[in-house]
Design a protein around this motif. Structure first.
Motif, PDB file in Angstrom:
ATOM      1  N   GLY A 134       0.815  -1.212   0.000  1.00 24.01           N
ATOM      2  CA  GLY A 134       0.000   0.000   0.000  1.00 24.01           C
ATOM      3  C   GLY A 134       0.839   1.247   0.000  1.00 24.01           C
ATOM      4  N   GLY A 135       0.413   2.185   0.844  1.00 18.66           N
ATOM      5  CA  GLY A 135       0.956   3.538   0.823  1.00 18.66           C
ATOM      6  C   GLY A 135       2.466   3.634   0.923  1.00 18.66           C
ATOM      7  N   LEU A 136       3.040   2.925   1.873  1.00 22.35           N
ATOM      8  CA  LEU A 136       4.475   3.163   2.058  1.00 22.35           C
ATOM      9  C   LEU A 136       5.298   2.599   0.914  1.00 22.35           C
ATOM     10  N   GLY A 137       4.758   1.573   0.254  1.00 24.65           N
ATOM     11  CA  GLY A 137       5.456   0.992  -0.895  1.00 24.65           C
ATOM     12  C   GLY A 137       5.352   1.879  -2.123  1.00 24.65           C
ATOM     13  N   ARG A 138       4.186   2.471  -2.321  1.00 27.98           N
ATOM     14  CA  ARG A 138       4.037   3.382  -3.458  1.00 27.98           C
ATOM     15  C   ARG A 138       4.823   4.659  -3.195  1.00 27.98           C
ATOM     16  N   LEU A 139       4.859   5.073  -1.945  1.00 32.20           N
ATOM     17  CA  LEU A 139       5.637   6.260  -1.599  1.00 32.20           C
ATOM     18  C   LEU A 139       7.109   6.042  -1.949  1.00 32.20           C
ATOM     19  N   ALA A 140       7.619   4.856  -1.617  1.00 34.94           N
ATOM     20  CA  ALA A 140       9.019   4.556  -1.916  1.00 34.94           C
ATOM     21  C   ALA A 140       9.272   4.672  -3.417  1.00 34.94           C
ATOM     22  N   CYS A 372       8.216   7.045  10.263  1.00 37.20           N
ATOM     23  CA  CYS A 372       7.088   6.256  10.770  1.00 37.20           C
ATOM     24  C   CYS A 372       5.883   6.530   9.878  1.00 37.20           C
ATOM     25  N   HIS A 373       5.138   5.475   9.549  1.00 33.36           N
ATOM     26  CA  HIS A 373       4.005   5.628   8.629  1.00 33.36           C
ATOM     27  C   HIS A 373       2.665   5.280   9.250  1.00 33.36           C
ATOM     28  N   THR A 374       2.608   5.260  10.541  1.00 32.13           N
ATOM     29  CA  THR A 374       1.346   4.811  11.133  1.00 32.13           C
ATOM     30  C   THR A 374       1.091   5.500  12.456  1.00 32.13           C
ATOM     31  N   GLY A 450       7.383  11.978  10.836  1.00 30.36           N
ATOM     32  CA  GLY A 450       6.054  11.548  10.429  1.00 30.36           C
ATOM     33  C   GLY A 450       5.828  12.016   9.007  1.00 30.36           C
ATOM     34  N   VAL A 451       4.664  11.669   8.431  1.00 26.95           N
ATOM     35  CA  VAL A 451       4.482  11.842   6.997  1.00 26.95           C
ATOM     36  C   VAL A 451       3.427  12.879   6.610  1.00 26.95           C
ATOM     37  N   ALA A 452       2.889  13.580   7.603  1.00 26.24           N
ATOM     38  CA  ALA A 452       2.026  14.739   7.368  1.00 26.24           C
ATOM     39  C   ALA A 452       2.081  15.562   8.652  1.00 26.24           C
ATOM     40  N   THR A 479       5.927  16.026   4.906  1.00 25.83           N
ATOM     41  CA  THR A 479       4.658  15.619   4.310  1.00 25.83           C
ATOM     42  C   THR A 479       4.935  14.866   3.013  1.00 25.83           C
ATOM     43  N   ASN A 480       4.228  13.756   2.862  1.00 26.21           N
ATOM     44  CA  ASN A 480       4.384  12.905   1.680  1.00 26.21           C
ATOM     45  C   ASN A 480       4.130  13.671   0.379  1.00 26.21           C
ATOM     46  N   GLY A 481       4.479  13.021  -0.688  1.00 20.81           N
ATOM     47  CA  GLY A 481       4.202  13.586  -2.006  1.00 20.81           C
ATOM     48  C   GLY A 481       4.083  12.456  -3.017  1.00 20.81           C
ATOM     49  N   LYS A 564      -8.016   2.064  -1.750  1.00 20.76           N
ATOM     50  CA  LYS A 564      -6.959   2.017  -0.741  1.00 20.76           C
ATOM     51  C   LYS A 564      -7.021   0.642  -0.099  1.00 20.76           C
ATOM     52  N   ARG A 565      -6.044   0.287   0.693  1.00 19.37           N
ATOM     53  CA  ARG A 565      -6.111  -1.005   1.379  1.00 19.37           C
ATOM     54  C   ARG A 565      -7.385  -1.065   2.212  1.00 19.37           C
ATOM     55  N   LEU A 566      -7.878  -2.292   2.382  1.00 18.93           N
ATOM     56  CA  LEU A 566      -9.056  -2.389   3.229  1.00 18.93           C
ATOM     57  C   LEU A 566      -8.638  -2.457   4.692  1.00 18.93           C
ATOM     58  N   GLU A 568     -10.247  -1.251   8.763  1.00 21.85           N
ATOM     59  CA  GLU A 568     -11.391  -0.646   9.465  1.00 21.85           C
ATOM     60  C   GLU A 568     -11.174   0.841   9.725  1.00 21.85           C
ATOM     61  N   TYR A 569      -9.917   1.239   9.974  1.00 19.69           N
ATOM     62  CA  TYR A 569      -9.717   2.661  10.289  1.00 19.69           C
ATOM     63  C   TYR A 569      -9.969   3.563   9.088  1.00 19.69           C
ATOM     64  N   LYS A 570      -9.800   3.013   7.893  1.00 20.59           N
ATOM     65  CA  LYS A 570     -10.039   3.820   6.689  1.00 20.59           C
ATOM     66  C   LYS A 570     -11.541   3.984   6.442  1.00 20.59           C
ATOM     67  N   LYS A 669      -6.067   8.704  12.629  1.00 22.13           N
ATOM     68  CA  LYS A 669      -5.670   7.330  12.309  1.00 22.13           C
ATOM     69  C   LYS A 669      -4.897   7.203  11.002  1.00 22.13           C
ATOM     70  N   GLU A 670      -5.217   8.022  10.016  1.00 24.55           N
ATOM     71  CA  GLU A 670      -4.507   7.922   8.734  1.00 24.55           C
ATOM     72  C   GLU A 670      -3.257   8.782   8.827  1.00 24.55           C
ATOM     73  N   ALA A 671      -2.094   8.152   8.700  1.00 20.67           N
ATOM     74  CA  ALA A 671      -0.866   8.920   8.870  1.00 20.67           C
ATOM     75  C   ALA A 671      -0.822  10.099   7.888  1.00 20.67           C
ATOM     76  N   SER A 672      -1.007   9.795   6.621  1.00 26.25           N
ATOM     77  CA  SER A 672      -0.985  10.878   5.639  1.00 26.25           C
ATOM     78  C   SER A 672      -2.032  10.633   4.558  1.00 26.25           C
ATOM     79  N   GLY A 673      -1.828   9.497   3.866  1.00 23.37           N
ATOM     80  CA  GLY A 673      -2.561   9.277   2.635  1.00 23.37           C
ATOM     81  C   GLY A 673      -1.724   9.862   1.512  1.00 23.37           C
ATOM     82  N   THR A 674      -1.744   9.201   0.389  1.00 23.17           N
ATOM     83  CA  THR A 674      -1.099   9.755  -0.803  1.00 23.17           C
ATOM     84  C   THR A 674      -2.086   9.681  -1.963  1.00 23.17           C
TER      85      THR A 674
END
Ligand code: 4GP
Length: 829
Positions: A134-140, A372-374, A450-452, A479-481, A564-566, A568-570, A669-674
Motif C-alpha cells: 500500500g501507501g508506504l510501498g508506493r511512496l518509496a 514512521c508511517h502509522t 512523520g508523513v504529514a 509531508t508525503n508527495g 486504498k487497502r481495506l 477498518e480505520y479507513k 488514524k490515517e498517517a498521511s494518505g497519498t
C-alpha cells in the motif's frame, strides 16, 4: 599485460560509447536487433510477449550509457548519498515510465507503427511488479523517481519477491488470494548479478574471545543463504540521470545435494533450496503462525544485511576511513521493517571492523533516520526476544546493550522514574519480552519523521512523547508527495497537455507552477475543455473496466471513488452505509428515485489475508453491489463497481476519471494518505475528515473546494474518554438505523441474517473507528456533494482549483524537505 591496460582504459570498457540514435529508424533497427538477438525470433514469427520484451530491451539500451556512467559517478563521488531501505516498492509498470523519462515515447510509437505494431498492444503485455502492498510501498516508488529526477545520488534497496503481494480474485463476492506470478513471462527490467551474491547468516550462537588483550564478541551462525542482487534502472525525467534500485533474491548456498539425489530421496536433495528461496517468495507472509513471524524477520534481516554489506564493500573504497561514514551515507528506514539494520550496522563496525563501541554508536546515530508511517499501535512492529535470540543472537545482545546505555542516560536525565523507564525501554516485558522496533529506530535515528503535519504532531505528542522530551529536535515532519510524472503525465496525458498548453512546459518538475491555473479556472472555455478531459477519462476507464472485469461506468454518473487497502480505520464501512442509506431511501419510497444524483461508486481494496473483518467488509461491498445494481427500482442511478486486484496500473485509469475522492478515515488514524494527493492533482474534489494530509490539502485548496465532515482528532479523543457507545447513535438516528437494519435483515445475503451479523454487531457494540459517530455528518456532507455536483460548471471550477493548488504535493518537494531536514546531502553531484 600492456594490451590489457589499454583495454581497461578504453572508453568502451568504462561505458558504452553512446546510446543508439534517437531517430525512428535508429529505434526500428534496435528493436529488430533485440527481437532477433535477444528473443531469437524474426518479426514475422514473434509473439506479443517477444515484441514487448524486445521493446523493453530497446528502451534499456537507450538508458544504458547513462546508467553505467551514473553508477561509476556514484562510486567515485566523495559526496554523501542516500540509501533508502524499504520492504516494499510498488513500482507500477515500467515501460511507459521509462519511455517518458527518456523522451522516447513518440519515437517508439512511430518506430513500432513502421513495423506494423500498435505500441498500445505491447503496453498491455507488461505485468506490473507486485512488490508492494500500500501507501508506504508506493511512496518509496515515488521517492526514487524524484531522487533520480533531481539527480540526487541515491540507491533504493529492497527484496525481489518472486510472487509479490497476492493477486486478488472474488469468488461469490469474497476475496480469494492467488499467487501473483509476475515473473512468469520474464522481466526485462532487471539485471541479475549472481556473481555478486552476498552470504547472509542466521541463528547459531555467540562467543567472546581475546583479541590482543581486547575482549571481543563474535557470532558463529548456524546456516546461511545467498543474497543475489537484481538491479533495476530508475531513470530521472528528462535529465539523463539513471539511478539504481537493488532488490535482493534469496538462494541456497548449496542448492542441491547430488549425494542425496542419487540415493533416490529427491525431495530431501532440494530441501535447502526450497528453504532458502522462501525468504524472497512473498511480501508479508501471513504471520499468525510462529513460522510466519520468523519468516518475516528473516526477510527483514536478509535484505538489510545484504544492503549494508553492499554499500560498505562495493560503494566505499577499500581504504575508506569508517569514522567518516556519516559524511558518505544516510540509511533511511522506511518504517520499522528495516530497523534490524541498526544492530547489524553496529555488529559490522564493532565485531568485524573492530571499532570501539562508543565510536561505532556515535557513527550509527548519524547514519540512520527513521520514517514512521502509522499511528496504530498494533502496526508498530515488535519482535519477541525469544525469536530474535534464536535467529539473530548477536543482534539481540547488541540491542540489549543499546537499551542499557539508553536507559542509563534516561535515568541520568529524569531520575529513577520507573514508570518512564518502563515506557521508554526498547525491550518491553509485556505481554511477552520483546523488542520495540520503533523505539530502537527512534533511539538510533538522527531524525524521526512523520508523513504529514498532523501525523508528525501526534507522533511527537501522543505516540512517543517521552522520546520527544528526551531528544529535543529529533522529531520532524516531511509531508508525503507523489510523482507528477506517473500520476499526471502518464496517467492523465490529456490533462497534462491541457496544462502545458496553458502554462508552458516545465511544470512536471516544478509542480508549484500549477498555481498558474488559478486564473484559468475563471475562463469558461478552459473549464469546458477541462470538463471534456474528465469525461474522456471516464470513457477510457469504462473501456478498461469492461475489458478487464466486465464492469461499466455509465455516462453521466458522478464517479465516487474509494481506493486504498481495506482497513477498518479507513472506514470503507462508512461508505457502505452511505450507499445503503441511498438505496434504502429509494426502495422505501421516501426518496423519489428521480431526485437521486446518478453515482457510480468505485472500490478498490485488498484485505490482508489474515484480517477476517476486512474480508467480511469486502464481501459486504460486493453483496450490496449485486443487489443495488440489479434492483430495477434504482433505475440504474446507483452503481457499485468493485474491480478485483486494484493495483498501480488500474489506479492510473481510475484516478484521472474520478469526480469525488473518498478520504474518510477516523481523525487521528490515517498517517498521511497519498491517494488523496493524486486525486486532488487530477481534479477530483475530496470528501474527507480532518486527518492525515487531508488537513493540508484542505488548507491549500480552500474550504469551498473541499467537503469536510466528521470529528476532529481532539473530539475523537474526548468521545473516547467520555465512553463511546455506538448503539446510542444507532438508536438516535433513524436513517442509520434503517441502513443497519437492512444489512442485518439479510437483504444483501439472500435473506440469511448470519452472513453479515459479525459486521453489524461489530458496528453496534465495538466500532473502534467510530463509524456510527461520524455517520450523520458524513451523510449530510454527501448531500452537499450532490447539490454541488448539480452545478457542473461550478464543480469544474473547484476541480481546476484543486489541481492548481496541489502542487505542494509533488514528491520532488518531499525530497527537498528530506534533504534539508534530515539527510543534508548535496542536491546533486
Ligand atoms: C501508509 C499510511 O497508512 C498512509 O497514511 C501513508 O500515506 C503511507 O503509509 C505513506 O506514508 N502506511 C503503510 C503501512 O503503508 O504499511 O503502514
Amino acid at each position: 599485460a600492456s594490451g590489457r591496460t589499454q583495454i581497461a582504459d578504453h572508453p568502451l570498457a568504462l561505458a558504452p560509447v553512446s546510446a543508439p540514435a534517437s531517430s525512428v529508424d535508429g529505434f526500428v533497427r534496435e528493436f529488430l536487433k533485440n527481437l532477433n538477438f535477444t528473443q531469437g525470433v524474426p518479426l514475422s514469427a514473434s509473439s506479443p510477449n517477444d515484441r514487448y520484451l524486445a521493446l523493453a530491451h530497446t528502451v534499456r539500451d537507450y538508458l544504458m550509457a547513462r546508467w553505467l556512467e551514473d553508477q561509476r559517478g556514484q562510486r567515485e563521488a566523495q559526496s554523501k548519498g542516500v540509501a533508502y531501505l524499504s520492504a516494499e516498492y510498488l513500482l507500477g509498470r515500467q515501460l511507459d515510465n521509462n519511455l517518458l523519462a527518456s523522451r522516447l515515447t513518440d519515437v517508439a510509437t512511430e518506430a513500432l507503427a513502421k513495423c506494423g505494431i500498435d505500441i498500445d498492444d505491447l503496453r498491455q503485455q507488461e505485468v506490473e511488479p507486485g512488490l508492494g502492498n500500500g501507501g508506504l510501498g508506493r511512496l518509496a516508488a515515488c521517492f526514487i523517481d524524484s531522487l533520480a529526477t533531481m539527480s540526487v545520488p541515491s540507491i533504493g534497496y529492497g527484496i525481489r519477491y518472486e510472487y509479490g503481494i497476492f493477486r486478488q480474485t472474488f469468488v461469490d463476492g469474497q476475496q480469494v488470494e492467488q499467487p501473483d506470478a509476475w515473473l512468469s513471462l520474464g522481466s526485462p527490467w532487471e539485471f541479475p548479478h549472481p556473481e555478486a551474491a552476498q552470504t547472509i547468516s542466521f541463528a547459531g550462537h555467540t562467543e567472546t574471545y581475546d583479541d590482543d588483550g581486547v575482549e571481543r564478541s563474535r557470532w558463529i551462525p548456524a546456516w546461511n543463504v545467498q543474497a543475489v542482487p537484481y538491479n533495476y534502472m530508475v531513470p530521472g525525467y528528462h535529465n539523463g540521470r539513471v539511478n539504481t534500485l537493488r532488490l535482493w533474491r534469496s538462494v541456497a548456498t548449496n542448492a542441491f545435494d547430488l549425494r542425496i539425489f542419487n540415493s533416490g530421496d529427491y525431495e530431501e536433495a532440494v530441501r535447502a533450496q526450497i528453504f532458502a528461496e522462501n525468504i524472497s517468495k512473498v511480501l508479508y507472509p501471513e504471520d499468525s503462525t510462529p513460522q510466519g513471524k520468523e519468516l518475516r524477520l528473516q526477510q527483514q534481516y536478509f535484505f538489510v544485511a545484504a544492503s549494508i554489506r553492499d554499500f560498505l564493500t562495493n560503494v566505499l573504497a577499500e581504504d575508506f576511513d569508517l569514522e567518516k561514514l556519516p559524511e558518505r551515507i544516510i540509511f533511511q528506514l522506511n518504517d520499522t521493517h528495516p530497523v534490524i539494520a541498526v544492530p547489524e550496522f553496529m555488529r559490522v563496525l564493532v565485531d568485524e571492523k573492530k571499532m570501539d563501541w562508543d565510536a561505532a554508536w556515535a557513527i550509527t546515530q548519524q547514519c540512520f533516520a527513521y520514517t514512521c508511517h502509522t499511528l496504530l499501535p498494533e502496526a508498530l512492529e515488535v519482535w519477541s526476544v525469544d525469536l530474535l535470540g534464536r535467529l539473530l543472537p548477536r543482534h539481540l545482545e547488541i540491542i540489549y546493550r543499546i537499551n542499557d546505555e539508553f536507559l542509563l542516560a534516561v535515568r541520568e536525565r529524569f531520575g529513577d522514574d520507573e514508570m518512564r523507564i518502563r515506557n521508554m525501554s526498547i525491550v518491553s516485558d509485556f505481554p511477552e519480552r520483546s523488542v520495540r522496533m520503533a523505539y530502537l529506530a527512534t533511539v538510533a535515528g538522527a531524525k524521526v519523521n512523520g508523513v504529514a503535519e498532523l501525523h508528525s504532531q501526534l507522533l511527537r505528542d501522543k505516540v512517543l512523547p517521552d522520546f520527544n522530551e528526551f531528544y529535543p529536535g529529533k522529531f520532524t515532519n516531511v509531508t508525503n508527495g507523489v510523482t507528477p510524472r506517473r500520476f499526471i503525465r502518464l496517467a492523465n496525458p490529456q490533462l497534462a497537455d491541457l496544462i502545458t498548453e496553458a502554462l508552458g512546459a516545465g511544470w512536471t518538475v516544478d509542480l508549484e507552477r500549477l498555481r498558474g491555473l488559478e486564473s484559468f479556472a475563471e475562463d469558461p472555455e478552459f473549464r469546458a475543455r477541462f470538463a471534456e478531459v474528465k469525461a474522456a477519462n471516464k470513457r477510457t476507464l469504462n473501456t478498461v473496466l469492461l475489458a478487464r472485469d466486465g464492469l461499466s461506468v455509465p455516462d453521466g454518473h458522478m464517479l465516487d471513488v474509494m481506493v486504498k487497502r481495506l482497513h477498518e480505520y479507513k472506514r470503507q464501512m462508512l461508505k457502505v452505509l452511505h450507499i445503503v442509506t441511498s438505496y434504502e431511501g429509494i426502495i422505501s419510497g421516501r426518496v423519489d428515485v428521480k431526485d437521486v444524483t446518478p453515482r457510480t461508486f468505485i472500490f478498490g481494496a485488498k484485505a490482508a489475508p489474515g484480517y477476517v473483518m476486512a474480508k467480511r467488509i469486502i464481501h459486504l461491498i460486493n453483496a450490496v453491489g449485486s443487489v443495488v445494481n440489479a434492483d430495477p427500482r434504482v433505475e440504474g442511478r446507483l452503481n457499485v463497481v468493485f474491480p478485483p486486484n486494484y493495483n498501480v496500473t488500474l489506479a492510473e485509469r481510475v484516478i484521472p476519471a474520478a469526480d469525488l475522492s473518498e478520504q474518510i478515515s477516523l481523525a487521528g488514524k490515517e498517517a498521511s494518505g497519498t491517494g488523496n494527493m493524486k486525486f486532488a492533482l487530477n481534479g477530483a474534489l475530496t470528501i474527507g475528515t480532518d486527518d492525515g494530509a487531508n488537513v493540508e490539502i484542505r488548507e491549500l485548496v480552500g474550504d469551498d473546494n473541499f467537503f469536510l465532515f466528521g470529528m476532529t482528532e481532539p473530539e475523537v479523543e474526548a468521545l473516547w474518554a467520555e465512553g463511546y457507545r455506538p448503539s446510542e447513535f444507532y438508536q438516535k438516528d433513524e436513517d442509520l438505523r434503517r441502513a443497519i437494519d437492512l444489512i442485518a435483515s439479510g437483504a444483501f445475503s439472500g435473506g440469511d441474517r448470519t452472513t453479515f451479523e459479525p459486521v453489524v454487531s461489530n458496528l453496534l457494540y465495538d466500532d473502534r473507528f467510530m463509524v456510527l459517530a461520524d455517520y450523520a455528518s458524513y451523510i449530510a456532507e454527501q448531500g452537499k456533494v450532490d447539490a454541488a455536483y448539480g452545478d457542473q460548471d461550478a464543480w469544474t471550477r473547484s476541480a481546476i482549483l484543486n489541481v492548481a493548488r496541489s502542487g505542494y504535493f509533488s514528491s520532488d518537494r518531499s525530497m527537498r524537505d528530506y534533504i534539508q531536514r534530515i539527510w543534508h546531502t548535496p542536491p546533486a553531484y
